[in-house]
Design an enzyme around this catalytic site. Sequence first.
Site, PDB file in Angstrom:
ATOM      1  N   CYS A   1       0.835  -1.358  -0.021  1.00  0.00           N
ATOM      2  CA  CYS A   1      -0.053  -0.081  -0.086  1.00  0.00           C
ATOM      3  C   CYS A   1       0.884   1.265   0.058  1.00  0.00           C
ATOM      4  CB  CYS A   1      -0.890   0.025   1.324  1.00  0.00           C
ATOM      5  SG  CYS A   1      -2.042   1.395   1.201  1.00  0.00           S
TER       6      CYS A   1
ATOM      7  N   CYS B   1      -0.587   4.386   2.019  1.00  0.00           N
ATOM      8  CA  CYS B   1      -0.319   4.076   3.482  1.00  0.00           C
ATOM      9  C   CYS B   1       0.919   4.415   3.829  1.00  0.00           C
ATOM     10  CB  CYS B   1      -1.016   2.305   3.913  1.00  0.00           C
ATOM     11  SG  CYS B   1      -2.615   1.773   3.241  1.00  0.00           S
ATOM     12  N   ASP B   2       1.771   3.887   3.070  1.00  0.00           N
ATOM     13  CA  ASP B   2       3.295   4.155   3.708  1.00  0.00           C
ATOM     14  C   ASP B   2       4.238   4.962   2.958  1.00  0.00           C
ATOM     15  OD1 ASP B   2       2.405   2.016   5.398  1.00  0.00           O
ATOM     16  OD2 ASP B   2       2.865   0.555   4.168  1.00  0.00           O
TER      17      ASP B   2
END
Length: 338
Positions: free
Chosen positions: A135, A138-139
């Site tokens: 992801c 997300c990161d």
Amino acid sequence: MSENILDVVIIGSGCAGHTAAIYAARANLNPLVFEGHEPGGQLSLTSSVENYPGFPEGINGFELMDRMKKQASSFGAKYVMEVIKEVDLQQRPFKISAEGGEYLAQTLIIASGARAKLLDIPGEKEFFGKTVSTCATCDGALYRDKTVIVVGGGDTAMEDATFLTRFAKEVHLVHRRDKFRASKIMQDRALNNPKITVHWNSAVTEICGEGNNVSHVRLAKHPKGSPAQKLQEHDGNAESAGVTIDEFKCDGVFIAIGHIPNIEFLHGKLATNNDGYIVPSHNDANCASCDVETAIPGVFAAGDVVDWQFQQAVTAAGMGCKAAMAAEEFLSHQTPES
């Protein structure tokens, strides 16, 4: 019908699930939606959705999913954050076993989506969730001014690589073939981005590092084809396969190589293709809803769990709509004894 028997149960809360809930609720079918471990599905992890109709400036994926849920709820859809363990499709009403108990439903819409595939290489499990991710949205912010690798050649890989250029100083896109399968517009964005370097005919064969941090990967390359295939053909002997393997320094690895349908709870009770996607009941030119019907009357499938080709938010929404309308029509033809 008994008050304890639900008209419609929807498994999944992505684009397909929410849209099915909107249409089923507006038809006064009082749908119950199981959100699962990942409410909103994969789209909730997407930072910017630019191709969903009605949002010319784009929209955050989480916000889009939240709006859909609110819309469905406003019409009477109910949501529970439970995971389905098993379904009994042998007879109607269907029995749905969830974490919170058992439910009975006259119709079932499976919209449980899909999850990211992994590489299954040394080091992947050890660093997954640390400096190996599926992801980027997300990161990505964790890799400001760092060097990252994105593995894949489809739209997701292009989107991830492009997104990561907002933070990383270098993004290396590793693809096993000599051309991408992504849409042209997504390819153009990646290929024209000065921060992105493409490694054709290449594969990550091992992820290395210490503690929680990736330090480098082993990157296999072949001048004319997939290095993994060449290695397999030559029993792993890189020299005879014409494959070079180098250590490539990086700070993180993002994997974007496809998806696996989330249908473990079915335990083989519906037909699937070789990749695990639910197969529609039949192909009939006179059947408008065949792509969402399954071989079991009253059971429908929509979105990424059945759509192995397009996997777009708008197609998932369309299938969710069709599934709900097909469920409504199915119920209208049932008698209390049927």
